[in-house]
Design a protein around this motif. Structure first.
Motif, PDB file in Angstrom:
ATOM      1  N   PRO A   1       0.756  -1.211  -0.081  1.00 15.56           N
ATOM      2  CA  PRO A   1      -0.237   0.030  -0.171  1.00 15.56           C
ATOM      3  C   PRO A   1       0.869   1.296  -0.047  1.00 15.56           C
ATOM      4  CG  PRO A   1       0.169  -0.834   2.247  1.00 15.56           C
ATOM      5  CD  PRO A   1       1.077  -1.814   1.324  1.00 15.56           C
ATOM      6  N   ASN A   2       2.238   1.165   0.106  1.00 18.66           N
ATOM      7  CA  ASN A   2       2.793   2.490   0.556  1.00 18.66           C
ATOM      8  C   ASN A   2       4.372   2.625  -0.048  1.00 18.66           C
ATOM      9  OD1 ASN A   2       4.020   0.553   2.153  1.00 18.66           O
ATOM     10  ND2 ASN A   2       4.456   1.926   3.543  1.00 18.66           N
ATOM     11  N   ASP A   3       4.640   1.720  -1.132  1.00 29.68           N
ATOM     12  CA  ASP A   3       6.134   1.872  -1.379  1.00 29.68           C
ATOM     13  C   ASP A   3       6.332   2.612  -2.966  1.00 29.68           C
ATOM     14  OD1 ASP A   3       6.953   0.613   0.707  1.00 29.68           O
ATOM     15  OD2 ASP A   3       7.360  -1.198  -0.041  1.00 29.68           O
ATOM     16  N   LEU A   4       7.062   3.266  -3.079  1.00 28.32           N
ATOM     17  CA  LEU A   4       7.418   3.680  -4.627  1.00 28.32           C
ATOM     18  C   LEU A   4       8.767   3.099  -5.131  1.00 28.32           C
ATOM     19  CD1 LEU A   4       7.430   7.457  -3.049  1.00 28.32           C
ATOM     20  CD2 LEU A   4       5.455   6.382  -4.164  1.00 28.32           C
ATOM     21  N   LEU A   5       8.400   2.624  -6.270  1.00 25.40           N
ATOM     22  CA  LEU A   5       9.377   1.702  -6.919  1.00 25.40           C
ATOM     23  C   LEU A   5       9.805   2.479  -8.012  1.00 25.40           C
ATOM     24  CD1 LEU A   5       7.474  -1.684  -6.854  1.00 25.40           C
ATOM     25  CD2 LEU A   5       9.117  -0.753  -5.178  1.00 25.40           C
ATOM     26  N   VAL A   6      11.173   2.220  -8.273  1.00 24.57           N
ATOM     27  CA  VAL A   6      11.936   2.783  -9.554  1.00 24.57           C
ATOM     28  C   VAL A   6      12.652   1.502 -10.370  1.00 24.57           C
ATOM     29  CG1 VAL A   6      12.034   4.995  -8.772  1.00 24.57           C
ATOM     30  CG2 VAL A   6      13.858   3.583  -8.469  1.00 24.57           C
ATOM     31  N   THR A   7      12.989   1.723 -11.469  1.00 27.65           N
ATOM     32  CA  THR A   7      13.633   0.745 -12.128  1.00 27.65           C
ATOM     33  C   THR A   7      15.274   1.004 -12.539  1.00 27.65           C
ATOM     34  OG1 THR A   7      11.679  -0.020 -13.184  1.00 27.65           O
ATOM     35  CG2 THR A   7      13.993  -0.714 -14.209  1.00 27.65           C
ATOM     36  N   VAL A   8      16.137   0.240 -11.668  1.00 24.93           N
ATOM     37  CA  VAL A   8      17.580   0.345 -11.875  1.00 24.93           C
ATOM     38  C   VAL A   8      18.304  -0.672 -12.410  1.00 24.93           C
ATOM     39  CG1 VAL A   8      19.406   0.901 -10.229  1.00 24.93           C
ATOM     40  CG2 VAL A   8      17.424   1.829  -9.614  1.00 24.93           C
ATOM     41  N   GLY A   9      18.762  -0.516 -13.474  1.00 28.27           N
ATOM     42  CA  GLY A   9      19.493  -1.675 -14.366  1.00 28.27           C
ATOM     43  C   GLY A   9      18.424  -2.818 -14.594  1.00 28.27           C
ATOM     44  N   GLY A  10      16.983  -2.482 -14.899  1.00 28.31           N
ATOM     45  CA  GLY A  10      16.412  -3.501 -15.380  1.00 28.31           C
ATOM     46  C   GLY A  10      15.574  -4.256 -13.960  1.00 28.31           C
ATOM     47  N   GLU A  11      15.924  -3.761 -13.000  1.00 30.27           N
ATOM     48  CA  GLU A  11      15.296  -4.361 -11.666  1.00 30.27           C
ATOM     49  C   GLU A  11      14.751  -3.401 -11.084  1.00 30.27           C
ATOM     50  OE1 GLU A  11      18.332  -5.778  -9.161  1.00 30.27           O
ATOM     51  OE2 GLU A  11      19.107  -7.532 -10.477  1.00 30.27           O
ATOM     52  N   GLU A  12      13.507  -3.840 -10.300  1.00 33.95           N
ATOM     53  CA  GLU A  12      12.603  -3.075  -9.393  1.00 33.95           C
ATOM     54  C   GLU A  12      13.301  -2.783  -8.146  1.00 33.95           C
ATOM     55  OE1 GLU A  12       8.147  -3.643 -10.045  1.00 33.95           O
ATOM     56  OE2 GLU A  12       8.775  -4.951  -8.336  1.00 33.95           O
ATOM     57  N   ARG A  13      13.222  -1.486  -7.797  1.00 33.18           N
ATOM     58  CA  ARG A  13      13.851  -1.248  -6.345  1.00 33.18           C
ATOM     59  C   ARG A  13      12.934  -0.145  -5.727  1.00 33.18           C
ATOM     60  NH1 ARG A  13      19.498  -0.863  -6.759  1.00 33.18           N
ATOM     61  NH2 ARG A  13      20.350  -2.535  -8.154  1.00 33.18           N
ATOM     62  N   LYS A  14      13.167  -0.195  -4.323  1.00 30.30           N
ATOM     63  CA  LYS A  14      12.331   0.639  -3.514  1.00 30.30           C
ATOM     64  C   LYS A  14      13.074   1.920  -3.353  1.00 30.30           C
ATOM     65  CE  LYS A  14      10.342   1.406   1.062  1.00 30.30           C
ATOM     66  NZ  LYS A  14       9.800   0.828   2.256  1.00 30.30           N
ATOM     67  N   ALA A  15      12.346   3.008  -3.807  1.00 30.91           N
ATOM     68  CA  ALA A  15      13.034   4.408  -3.837  1.00 30.91           C
ATOM     69  C   ALA A  15      12.443   5.233  -2.690  1.00 30.91           C
ATOM     70  CB  ALA A  15      12.988   5.140  -5.034  1.00 30.91           C
ATOM     71  N   GLY A  16      11.228   4.840  -2.227  1.00 32.96           N
ATOM     72  CA  GLY A  16      10.610   5.819  -1.229  1.00 32.96           C
ATOM     73  C   GLY A  16       9.284   5.103  -0.658  1.00 32.96           C
ATOM     74  N   GLY A  17       8.952   5.641   0.454  1.00 27.84           N
ATOM     75  CA  GLY A  17       7.588   5.129   1.115  1.00 27.84           C
ATOM     76  C   GLY A  17       6.737   6.017   1.798  1.00 27.84           C
ATOM     77  N   ILE A  18       5.816   5.777   2.123  1.00 24.00           N
ATOM     78  CA  ILE A  18       4.681   6.489   2.718  1.00 24.00           C
ATOM     79  C   ILE A  18       4.105   6.072   3.855  1.00 24.00           C
ATOM     80  CG2 ILE A  18       2.506   7.608   2.267  1.00 24.00           C
ATOM     81  CD1 ILE A  18       3.087   7.483  -0.722  1.00 24.00           C
ATOM     82  N   LEU A  19       4.078   6.814   4.918  1.00 23.83           N
ATOM     83  CA  LEU A  19       3.516   6.459   6.212  1.00 23.83           C
ATOM     84  C   LEU A  19       2.407   7.369   6.770  1.00 23.83           C
ATOM     85  CD1 LEU A  19       3.593   4.581   8.954  1.00 23.83           C
ATOM     86  CD2 LEU A  19       5.215   6.022   9.589  1.00 23.83           C
ATOM     87  N   ALA A  20       1.185   6.771   6.858  1.00 29.92           N
ATOM     88  CA  ALA A  20      -0.090   7.558   7.437  1.00 29.92           C
ATOM     89  C   ALA A  20      -0.161   7.349   9.218  1.00 29.92           C
ATOM     90  CB  ALA A  20      -1.082   7.388   6.669  1.00 29.92           C
ATOM     91  N   GLU A  21      -0.587   8.370   9.987  1.00 31.33           N
ATOM     92  CA  GLU A  21      -0.728   8.201  11.192  1.00 31.33           C
ATOM     93  C   GLU A  21      -1.826   9.145  11.607  1.00 31.33           C
ATOM     94  OE1 GLU A  21       2.997   7.188  13.645  1.00 31.33           O
ATOM     95  OE2 GLU A  21       3.760   8.526  12.204  1.00 31.33           O
TER      96      GLU A  21
END
Length: 297
Positions: A146-166
């Motif tokens: 529900p909360n991860d931001l993904l980018v592609t690096v060298g053809g691989e999916e990588r997590k570049a960010g996240g979101i937290l709601a409180e």
């Protein structure tokens, strides 16, 4: 708010020699808080105040505390050049070098929307961040429910960010966002991490990136609130579905109570839940849990 270790409008420099000071990297200039306020805080707009602090434990924790003490109103934005105790979901730690990313929290009070629809806020934020980064950085950002931001690096999916709601009091929600911007390969906390720079961003200037993200969030949130929180009415559900890398994949959902479910992620329903089609033919909506993308057999 009275943020800890507050900096001036240009988030001034710390003392020390250039060779060993984490604040002296010329490729990572400070944010210009005064210029950001001039661009974003305006009469009738969502953003009512913007502060940049040099270092703090967690912008989310600070803003939740400020809201609880009556020292922050809807539209407050708190940005940190460095977080020493940043948190993700399930109390995971989020750490990154100073000035290497966007680390900020905003306070929202979505009174016009039923509480049952507040679960859309982190998903809405994901769409807004992805939209803003696509415009300002030229990077395609996918969303992992529900909360991860993904980018592609060298053809691989990588997590570049996240979101937290409180939750913040009875009618407030603090949304925290962390995005790796200039993180280098030798600075990655884990091999699965990434950054906008590693994904080939055309710009890593954090000032226009933050302006683009906050303007996008203001737009999406304003329309969602005006629609009473209905994600379908404003195209939010459709936009999230189009950008969600989780859909169409086999996943394992780690659920509360040490239970797990494996199935194909087939939809995001009107309440923002991920719907899994299980091998037994059932469709199970998941409202909270940790999602693991499984590799094809």
């Amino acid at each position: 708010m009275t943020p800890r270790d507050a900096a001036d409008d240009n988030t001034g420099e710390a003392g020390g020699s250039a060779g060993n000071n984490r604040w002296s990297d010329l490729d990572r200039p400070p944010l210009n808080a005064a210029a950001l306020r001039r661009a974003l805080v305006r009469p009738g707009g969502l953003w009512t105040g913007l502060e940049v602090v040099r270092s703090t434990g967690s912008t989310n924790a600070d803003l939740v505390a400020a809201a609880g003490a009556g020292k922050a109103a809807e539209g407050a934005v708190l940005v940190a050049e460095e977080q020493t105790a940043g948190r993700g979901r399930l109390d995971r730690r989020w750490t990154a070098p100073a000035r290497s990313g966007l680390f900020f929290s905003v306070l929202l009070s979505p009174r016009e929307a039923p509480v049952a629809r507040w679960g859309w806020l982190p998903l809405l934020t994901g769409v807004a961040v992805a939209t803003g980064l696509a415009r300002a950085a030229g990077v395609d950002t996918a969303l992992k429910w529900p909360n991860d931001l993904l980018v592609t690096v060298g053809g691989e999916e990588r997590k570049a960010g996240g979101i937290l709601a409180e939750r913040a009091g009875d009618d407030g929600v603090v949304i925290g966002v962390g995005v790796n911007v200039t993180l280098r390969a030798d600075e990655l906390p884990v091999p699965q991490a990434g950054s906008l720079a590693l994904a080939g961003a055309v710009s890593t200037d954090r000032d226009p990136l933050l302006r683009a993200v906050l303007r996008s969030l203001e737009d999406w949130y304003g329309r969602w609130r005006a629609a009473g929180g209905d994600p379908a009415a404003i195209g939010l559900q459709e936009a999230y579905t189009a950008g969600c890398a989780t859909l169409g994949r086999m996943v394992r959902a780690e659920l509360p109570g040490d239970r797990s479910v494996v199935g194909e992620a087939v939809a995001v329903d009107g309440d923002g839940r991920l719907v899994l089609a299980t091998p037994t033919g059932l469709r199970e909506p998941v409202g909270a849990g940790d999602i693991v993308h499984l590799r094809p057999a």
